[in-house]
Motif scaffolding. Structure first.
Motif, PDB file in Angstrom:
ATOM      1  N   SER A   1      12.871  29.154   2.150  1.00 45.14           N
ATOM      2  CA  SER A   1      12.293  28.198   1.195  1.00 45.14           C
ATOM      3  C   SER A   1      12.981  26.842   1.285  1.00 45.14           C
ATOM      4  N   THR A   2      14.302  26.857   1.355  1.00 48.46           N
ATOM      5  CA  THR A   2      15.061  25.607   1.405  1.00 48.46           C
ATOM      6  C   THR A   2      14.763  24.842   2.681  1.00 48.46           C
ATOM      7  N   VAL A   3      14.794  25.537   3.815  1.00 44.18           N
ATOM      8  CA  VAL A   3      14.562  24.874   5.103  1.00 44.18           C
ATOM      9  C   VAL A   3      13.120  24.376   5.193  1.00 44.18           C
ATOM     10  N   ALA A   4      12.156  25.181   4.757  1.00 38.27           N
ATOM     11  CA  ALA A   4      10.758  24.766   4.832  1.00 38.27           C
ATOM     12  C   ALA A   4      10.498  23.538   3.973  1.00 38.27           C
ATOM     13  N   ALA A   5      11.047  23.519   2.762  1.00 40.34           N
ATOM     14  CA  ALA A   5      10.839  22.371   1.875  1.00 40.34           C
ATOM     15  C   ALA A   5      11.445  21.113   2.468  1.00 40.34           C
ATOM     16  N   LEU A   6      12.624  21.240   3.046  1.00 41.63           N
ATOM     17  CA  LEU A   6      13.275  20.071   3.634  1.00 41.63           C
ATOM     18  C   LEU A   6      12.545  19.608   4.892  1.00 41.63           C
ATOM     19  N   LEU A   7      12.079  20.565   5.697  1.00 37.67           N
ATOM     20  CA  LEU A   7      11.285  20.212   6.880  1.00 37.67           C
ATOM     21  C   LEU A   7      10.037  19.422   6.476  1.00 37.67           C
ATOM     22  N   ALA A   8       9.306  19.938   5.493  1.00 34.37           N
ATOM     23  CA  ALA A   8       8.084  19.273   5.050  1.00 34.37           C
ATOM     24  C   ALA A   8       8.379  17.875   4.512  1.00 34.37           C
ATOM     25  N   GLU A   9       9.480  17.761   3.774  1.00 36.39           N
ATOM     26  CA  GLU A   9       9.861  16.450   3.234  1.00 36.39           C
ATOM     27  C   GLU A   9      10.207  15.477   4.354  1.00 36.39           C
ATOM     28  N   ARG A  10      10.992  15.938   5.320  1.00 39.11           N
ATOM     29  CA  ARG A  10      11.416  15.064   6.424  1.00 39.11           C
ATOM     30  C   ARG A  10      10.231  14.636   7.292  1.00 39.11           C
ATOM     31  N   LEU A  11       9.240  15.514   7.427  1.00 38.29           N
ATOM     32  CA  LEU A  11       8.106  15.242   8.311  1.00 38.29           C
ATOM     33  C   LEU A  11       6.904  14.647   7.578  1.00 38.29           C
ATOM     34  N   GLY A  12       6.892  14.750   6.246  1.00 38.14           N
ATOM     35  CA  GLY A  12       5.744  14.281   5.482  1.00 38.14           C
ATOM     36  C   GLY A  12       4.535  15.184   5.627  1.00 38.14           C
ATOM     37  N   TRP A  13       4.775  16.498   5.769  1.00 43.73           N
ATOM     38  CA  TRP A  13       3.715  17.463   6.009  1.00 43.73           C
ATOM     39  C   TRP A  13       3.421  18.287   4.758  1.00 43.73           C
ATOM     40  N   ASP A  14       2.223  18.887   4.740  1.00 45.88           N
ATOM     41  CA  ASP A  14       1.902  19.885   3.718  1.00 45.88           C
ATOM     42  C   ASP A  14       2.875  21.058   3.826  1.00 45.88           C
ATOM     43  N   SER A  15       3.124  21.700   2.705  1.00 45.52           N
ATOM     44  CA  SER A  15       3.962  22.904   2.740  1.00 45.52           C
ATOM     45  C   SER A  15       3.506  23.877   1.670  1.00 45.52           C
ATOM     46  N   TYR A  16       3.880  25.146   1.890  1.00 43.01           N
ATOM     47  CA  TYR A  16       3.535  26.170   0.906  1.00 43.01           C
ATOM     48  C   TYR A  16       4.572  27.276   0.950  1.00 43.01           C
ATOM     49  N   GLU A  17       4.880  27.793  -0.222  1.00 44.61           N
ATOM     50  CA  GLU A  17       5.796  28.923  -0.338  1.00 44.61           C
ATOM     51  C   GLU A  17       5.001  30.210  -0.204  1.00 44.61           C
ATOM     52  N   GLY A  18       5.168  30.882   0.936  1.00 42.60           N
ATOM     53  CA  GLY A  18       4.367  32.074   1.206  1.00 42.60           C
ATOM     54  C   GLY A  18       4.534  33.178   0.187  1.00 42.60           C
ATOM     55  N   ASP A  19       5.711  33.303  -0.424  1.00 45.44           N
ATOM     56  CA  ASP A  19       5.921  34.343  -1.439  1.00 45.44           C
ATOM     57  C   ASP A  19       4.955  34.191  -2.610  1.00 45.44           C
ATOM     58  N   ASP A  20       4.519  32.945  -2.877  1.00 46.49           N
ATOM     59  CA  ASP A  20       3.600  32.713  -3.987  1.00 46.49           C
ATOM     60  C   ASP A  20       2.203  33.266  -3.712  1.00 46.49           C
ATOM     61  N   LEU A  21       1.947  33.670  -2.473  1.00 49.18           N
ATOM     62  CA  LEU A  21       0.643  34.230  -2.114  1.00 49.18           C
ATOM     63  C   LEU A  21       0.604  35.755  -2.199  1.00 49.18           C
ATOM     64  N   HIS A  22       1.742  36.373  -2.527  1.00 44.44           N
ATOM     65  CA  HIS A  22       1.758  37.830  -2.683  1.00 44.44           C
ATOM     66  C   HIS A  22       0.873  38.247  -3.855  1.00 44.44           C
ATOM     67  N   PRO A  23       0.093  39.312  -3.697  1.00 45.95           N
ATOM     68  CA  PRO A  23      -0.617  39.873  -4.849  1.00 45.95           C
ATOM     69  C   PRO A  23       0.381  40.336  -5.915  1.00 45.95           C
ATOM     70  N   ASP A  24      -0.067  40.359  -7.154  1.00 48.80           N
ATOM     71  CA  ASP A  24       0.816  40.758  -8.253  1.00 48.80           C
ATOM     72  C   ASP A  24       1.401  42.151  -8.029  1.00 48.80           C
ATOM     73  N   GLU A  25       0.601  43.044  -7.420  1.00 53.23           N
ATOM     74  CA  GLU A  25       1.082  44.403  -7.196  1.00 53.23           C
ATOM     75  C   GLU A  25       2.293  44.418  -6.257  1.00 53.23           C
ATOM     76  N   ASN A  26       2.270  43.541  -5.246  1.00 54.20           N
ATOM     77  CA  ASN A  26       3.399  43.460  -4.324  1.00 54.20           C
ATOM     78  C   ASN A  26       4.656  42.969  -5.028  1.00 54.20           C
ATOM     79  N   VAL A  27       4.493  41.938  -5.845  1.00 51.49           N
ATOM     80  CA  VAL A  27       5.636  41.387  -6.569  1.00 51.49           C
ATOM     81  C   VAL A  27       6.239  42.451  -7.480  1.00 51.49           C
TER      82      VAL A  27
END
Length: 197
Positions: free
Chosen positions: A45-71
């Motif tokens: 999460s930390t590296v992806a957020a910083l990468l997206a910030e440095r590059l000016g790209w879209d980003s998404y936290e994949g864990d937020d896409l887990h179904p509720d049952e998985n969580v």
């Protein structure tokens, strides 16, 4: 720092430099989607957020896409199996495909522990950024973080499930445990990307 592996690129005749990095004008330099992968606690999460910030790209936290049952299952200390992960991987893949079709670069986190999982995500412009860390490092990080649904007790199951990317998969290996800034610098340099600003 690991080497970028790309059998497809090699077969297309595109050259790489002696470090194995994608050249700035290479076939995967335009509009890539970076999938930041690795075991829980590796710093995705930390590296992806910083990468997206440095590059000016879209980003998404994949864990937020887990179904509720998985969580709920992980929060209860039960590891996910392939059937649990299948709908989640399909949703992560949809995000990747949407960006690929629109020609929009992006960064998304996904543990992507097995090769079969990565096969679901593998579009022509995807590069996996594998954050590699020792069992001790990962355990310490998981124990220190607060408010995450993944308990430390599941670390061993993740380590056992992990199949690191192989030579025929497009990927960069980054040794975790250093500053996120240094790790992001490694990725940007290896892929010949251009930070904004």
């Amino acid at each position: 720092m690991g080497v970028l592996e790309n059998a497809d690129r090699a077969s297309s005749g595109a050259a790489t430099d002696s470090g194995g990095a994608v050249p700035a004008g290479g076939p995967y330099a335009a509009d890539p989607v970076l999938v930041v992968m690795g075991v829980s606690g590796s710093g995705k999460s930390t590296v992806a957020a910083l990468l997206a910030e440095r590059l000016g790209w879209d980003s998404y936290e994949g864990d937020d896409l887990h179904p509720d049952e998985n969580v709920a299952k992980m929060a209860a200390g039960q590891p996910l199996d392939d059937d649990d992960r299948a709908p989640w991987l399909d949703t992560v893949s949809s995000w990747i495909v949407e960006h690929a079709m629109a020609g929009v670069p992006g960064v998304i986190t996904c543990s992507a522990l097995k090769r079969t999982y990565r096969d679901v995500l593998r579009e022509h412009n995807v590069v996996f950024v594998y954050l590699r860390g020792s069992r001790d490092l990962l355990g310490d990080r998981m124990a220190a973080r607060e408010g995450h649904f993944m308990p430390t007790s599941l670390l061993d199951s993740q380590v056992a499930t992990l199949e690191p990317p192989q030579a025929d998969e497009r990927h960069v290996v980054v040794d975790a445990g250093r500053s996120p800034e240094d790790e992001v610098d490694d990725v940007i340099r290896a892929l010949g990307l251009t930070p904004v600003g």
